[in-house]
Design an enzyme around this catalytic site. Structure first.
Site, PDB file in Angstrom:
ATOM      1  N   TYR A  16       3.389  35.220  13.570  1.00 37.75           N
ATOM      2  CA  TYR A  16       3.946  36.382  14.269  1.00 37.75           C
ATOM      3  C   TYR A  16       3.722  36.296  15.781  1.00 37.75           C
ATOM      4  CZ  TYR A  16       4.942  41.308  15.301  1.00 37.75           C
ATOM      5  OH  TYR A  16       5.467  42.471  15.811  1.00 37.75           O
ATOM      6  N   GLY A  70       5.233  33.151  17.081  1.00 33.17           N
ATOM      7  CA  GLY A  70       6.672  33.302  16.868  1.00 33.17           C
ATOM      8  C   GLY A  70       7.297  34.138  17.976  1.00 33.17           C
ATOM      9  N   ARG A 113      -0.898  49.585   8.010  1.00 34.67           N
ATOM     10  CA  ARG A 113      -1.289  49.961   9.372  1.00 34.67           C
ATOM     11  C   ARG A 113      -2.150  51.215   9.318  1.00 34.67           C
ATOM     12  NH1 ARG A 113       3.997  49.095  13.074  1.00 34.67           N
ATOM     13  NH2 ARG A 113       5.031  47.636  11.685  1.00 34.67           N
ATOM     14  N   VAL A 114      -2.887  51.406  10.380  1.00 33.11           N
ATOM     15  CA  VAL A 114      -3.921  52.427  10.310  1.00 33.11           C
ATOM     16  C   VAL A 114      -3.332  53.838  10.178  1.00 33.11           C
ATOM     17  CG1 VAL A 114      -4.252  52.517  12.832  1.00 33.11           C
ATOM     18  CG2 VAL A 114      -6.110  53.139  11.307  1.00 33.11           C
TER      19      VAL A 114
END
Ligand SMILES: NC(=O)c1ccc[n+]([C@@H]2O[C@H](COP(=O)([O-])OP(=O)(O)OC[C@H]3O[C@@H](n4cnc5c(N)ncnc54)[C@H](O)[C@@H]3O)[C@@H](O)[C@H]2O)c1
Length: 326
Positions: A143, A146, A184-185
């Site tokens: 990621y 990338g 995610r948080v």
């Protein structure tokens, strides 16, 4: 204008499409539905100015458009690590294909890059001239690297072929239509609170993050696209909150009695991540306006209705959260 949004059935892309269509533009949404969903653009399916194409950006496509917002790429670690080779292909070949299209039809091209290009930063807050500290062979590299290659390609097409480009480095964004299972948080805490589960914090909760509400982010993307500056430009909210503060805010809004549980910290968890948005302020006249409390209220409302709808099929909470970076 006729505008192409790749990844338009995803979280940020669908909010961008809402804005673009409401402003009277024609929109083509390209998506392979890996992490996106038709329900995110459902309200536009019968609209005469809207077109939805199931397409993978790693394959070329011919279209006539004036602007391209290139967002196609899974954004949360659980999804981009599911098939890392595919993630890097999406970033490299997908970006090449979309830049090739922009070159052919002389469209303006905007890349949705990320704060992850700064890696585990040695300077705080991060300014756009910081080159980053990225591990080229780690599990996040598909990621981070990338997106770094995608930025390189974008600037090379600009220098070599005169393609009109924009690069946005997006920091943590949250809001309605985030996926419940993205690790995610914000989504984790919201799902846990709504399901009366303990809120799990990794570490002691003193690590800080900043969170930008999606409508603010979309406004920044559109200003960048339609302004005169190539970038890169950081788009994010510089207000810092500890993870514990975030957990407590959500806990108080949903379920003040919910316990908070502390778990061991994953290995590569950065202590801090915070944008310097001086460029966005001076170049674009942009800064976030939605306070965390208000953004969380809207997000909770959306998750409540979704979790309500899927009540029988129980929303899955991921086992480990390593995705606090986004
Ligand atoms: N959400 C954030 O906090 C954040 C932060 C930094 C950068 N970004 C960037 O913003 C963009 C959008 O992120 P998001 O949060 O909306 O994520 P998302 O996962 O909700 O959206 C990504 C969309 O791209 C589509 N997609 C993925 N691979 C594809 C491919 N090969 N071909 C066609 N479509 C493909 C997915 O189906 C999805 O609809 C991404 O490029 C991401 O890297 C997001």
């Amino acid at each position: 204008m006729r505008i192409l949004v790749t990844g338009g059935a995803g979280f940020i892309g669908s909010h961008l499409i809402d804005r673009l269509l409401s402003a009277g533009n024609e929109v083509i949404c390209l998506d392979n539905f890996f992490t996106g969903h038709k329900r995110n653009v459902l309200q536009w399916l019968d609209h005469p100015y809207f077109e939805l194409i199931r397409h993978d950006v790693t394959e070329p496509i011919r279209l006539e458009v004036d602007q391209i917002y290139h967002l196609a790429c899974p954004a949360s670690p659980v999804h981009y690590q599911y098939n890392p080779v595919k993630t890097i292909k999406t970033n490299v070949m997908g970006t090449l294909n979309m830049l090739g299209l922009a070159k052919r039809v002389k469209a303006r091209f905007l890349l949705a890059s990320t704060s992850e290009v700064y890696g585990d930063p040695e300077v705080h807050p991060q300014r756009e001239d910081y080159w980053g500290n990225v591990n080229p062979i780690g599990i996040r590299s598909c990621y981070d690297e990338g997106k770094r290659v995608a930025e390189t390609l974008t600037f090379d097409y600009h220098r070599q072929n005169n393609v009109d480009v924009r690069v946005a480095r997006i920091f943590n964004t949250y809001g309605p239509r985030m996926q419940e299972n993205d690790g995610r948080v914000v989504s984790n805490f919201v799902v846990q609170a709504l399901q009366n589960l303990p809120l799990t914090i990794y570490g002691d909760g003193s690590q800080t993050r900043s969170f930008c509400y999606v409508s603010d982010l979309v406004d920044g993307l559109m200003r960048l696209m339609n302004g005169q500056h190539t970038g890169p430009v950081n788009l994010g909210n510089p207000d810092e909150y500890t993870i514990l503060e975030l957990a407590e805010a959500i806990q108080n809004m949903v379920n003040p009695g919910a316990p908070i549980q502390l778990n061991p910290l994953p290995e590569d968890d950065p202590r801090r991540r915070k944008p310097d948005i001086t460029r966005a302020q001076t170049w674009l006249g942009w800064q976030p306006t939605v306070p965390l409390q208000e953004g969380l209220r809207q997000t909770l409302e959306d998750f409540r209705s979704r979790i309500g709808i899927h009540a029988e099929s129980e929303v899955q909470v991921p086992v480990a959260i390593t995705g606090e970076h986004h």
